[in-house]
Design a protein around this motif. Structure first.
Motif, PDB file in Angstrom:
ATOM      1  N   PRO A 191       0.934  -1.005   0.034  1.00 55.18           N
ATOM      2  CA  PRO A 191      -0.133  -0.132  -0.035  1.00 55.18           C
ATOM      3  C   PRO A 191       0.944   1.086  -0.136  1.00 55.18           C
ATOM      4  O   PRO A 191       1.896   1.151   0.550  1.00 55.18           O
ATOM      5  CB  PRO A 191      -0.846  -0.244   1.220  1.00 55.18           C
ATOM      6  CG  PRO A 191      -0.673  -1.537   1.605  1.00 55.18           C
ATOM      7  CD  PRO A 191       0.426  -2.001   1.136  1.00 55.18           C
ATOM      8  N   GLU A 195      -2.577   5.872  -0.663  1.00 56.39           N
ATOM      9  CA  GLU A 195      -3.649   4.731  -0.237  1.00 56.39           C
ATOM     10  C   GLU A 195      -4.092   4.534   1.243  1.00 56.39           C
ATOM     11  O   GLU A 195      -5.188   4.290   1.704  1.00 56.39           O
ATOM     12  CB  GLU A 195      -3.413   3.473  -0.903  1.00 56.39           C
ATOM     13  CG  GLU A 195      -3.360   3.316  -2.156  1.00 56.39           C
ATOM     14  CD  GLU A 195      -2.664   2.089  -2.867  1.00 56.39           C
ATOM     15  OE1 GLU A 195      -3.064   1.779  -4.061  1.00 56.39           O
ATOM     16  OE2 GLU A 195      -1.755   1.457  -2.203  1.00 56.39           O
ATOM     17  N   TRP A 198      -5.995   8.531   2.327  1.00 56.22           N
ATOM     18  CA  TRP A 198      -6.850   9.244   1.358  1.00 56.22           C
ATOM     19  C   TRP A 198      -8.096   9.740   2.172  1.00 56.22           C
ATOM     20  O   TRP A 198      -8.750  10.909   1.885  1.00 56.22           O
ATOM     21  CB  TRP A 198      -7.289   8.308   0.354  1.00 56.22           C
ATOM     22  CG  TRP A 198      -8.195   7.130   0.714  1.00 56.22           C
ATOM     23  CD1 TRP A 198      -7.723   5.964   0.870  1.00 56.22           C
ATOM     24  CD2 TRP A 198      -9.615   7.062   0.764  1.00 56.22           C
ATOM     25  NE1 TRP A 198      -8.557   5.003   1.187  1.00 56.22           N
ATOM     26  CE2 TRP A 198      -9.923   5.688   1.222  1.00 56.22           C
ATOM     27  CE3 TRP A 198     -10.621   7.889   0.435  1.00 56.22           C
ATOM     28  CZ2 TRP A 198     -11.255   5.129   1.426  1.00 56.22           C
ATOM     29  CZ3 TRP A 198     -11.829   7.443   0.680  1.00 56.22           C
ATOM     30  CH2 TRP A 198     -12.296   6.009   1.324  1.00 56.22           C
TER      31      TRP A 198
END
Length: 202
Positions: A191, A195, A198
């Motif tokens: 990740p 990500e 967000w």
């Protein structure tokens, strides 16, 4: 002196009742009005506003409390002399404390305070240190972001019965921890920072 102490204890109990009710209400629906919290807590709306300026202030307090609990669990885990035990104690402690359920749910719905941002940095430093201790025992390709996702996965386990929820989380944190232990390299890219963050940018 006694009267003052009694009022202080009552105020603390009221605040605990409000925060517990807010946790339940906003976990069910983060768009719920603050009046729903007062109703669940069994207090007048004026009593709630005496403690919190508004809904955003209440949300901020809830998430900051969760962040402080995260820090406490990490600090306690650091005391473990064995590296894997320290990592496992931290993960299990955070899952048991149910820190991530509400934080992830409410991310982006309020502006964090400077104190909260400072505590977030501290929390990240502690989690990173525990991860680095365990890194030699983890699967190749494992990164700290995987630990964050692991905690979110466990927080997503929820059924109407709170006791059953706890039992299921214990079951699946075992599966996830075993999956992080040394073995084949983890597939796919890890990740990214974007990500993971967000939600806070909504």
């Amino acid at each position: 002196m006694t009267s003052s102490s009694g009022r202080a204890r009552q105020a603390a109990r009221n605040d605990e009742t409000i925060l517990r009710a807010a946790h339940e209400v906003f976990l069910e629906d983060h768009r719920a009005p603050i009046s729903a919290v007062a109703e669940r807590a069994g207090v007048g709306i004026s009593a709630l506003y005496r403690r919190y300026a508004g809904k955003e202030d209440l949300l901020r307090t809830l998430c900051h409390d969760g962040l402080r609990r995260f820090i406490a669990e990490a600090e306690q885990a650091q005391q473990q002399p064995d590296d894997w035990t320290a990592f496992e104690t931290f993960v299990r402690g955070v899952v048991h404390a149910d820190v991530h359920s509400l934080t992830v749910h409410l991310a982006g719905t309020f502006a964090p305070s400077e104190e909260m941002n400072a505590d977030a940095i501290r929390a990240n430093q502690l989690a990173m240190a525990l991860f680095e201790r365990a890194r030699p025992l983890l699967r190749p390709g494992a990164v700290p972001a995987d630990m964050t996702m692991l905690l979110e996965m466990c927080a997503a386990v929820r059924v109407p019965d709170p006791d059953r929820t706890s039992e299921l989380r214990v079951r699946y944190v075992d599966v996830l921890l075993d999956g992080m232990r040394a073995g084949d390299e983890l597939p796919g890219p890890a990740p990214t920072v974007e990500e993971l963050s967000w939600r806070w940018n909504r």
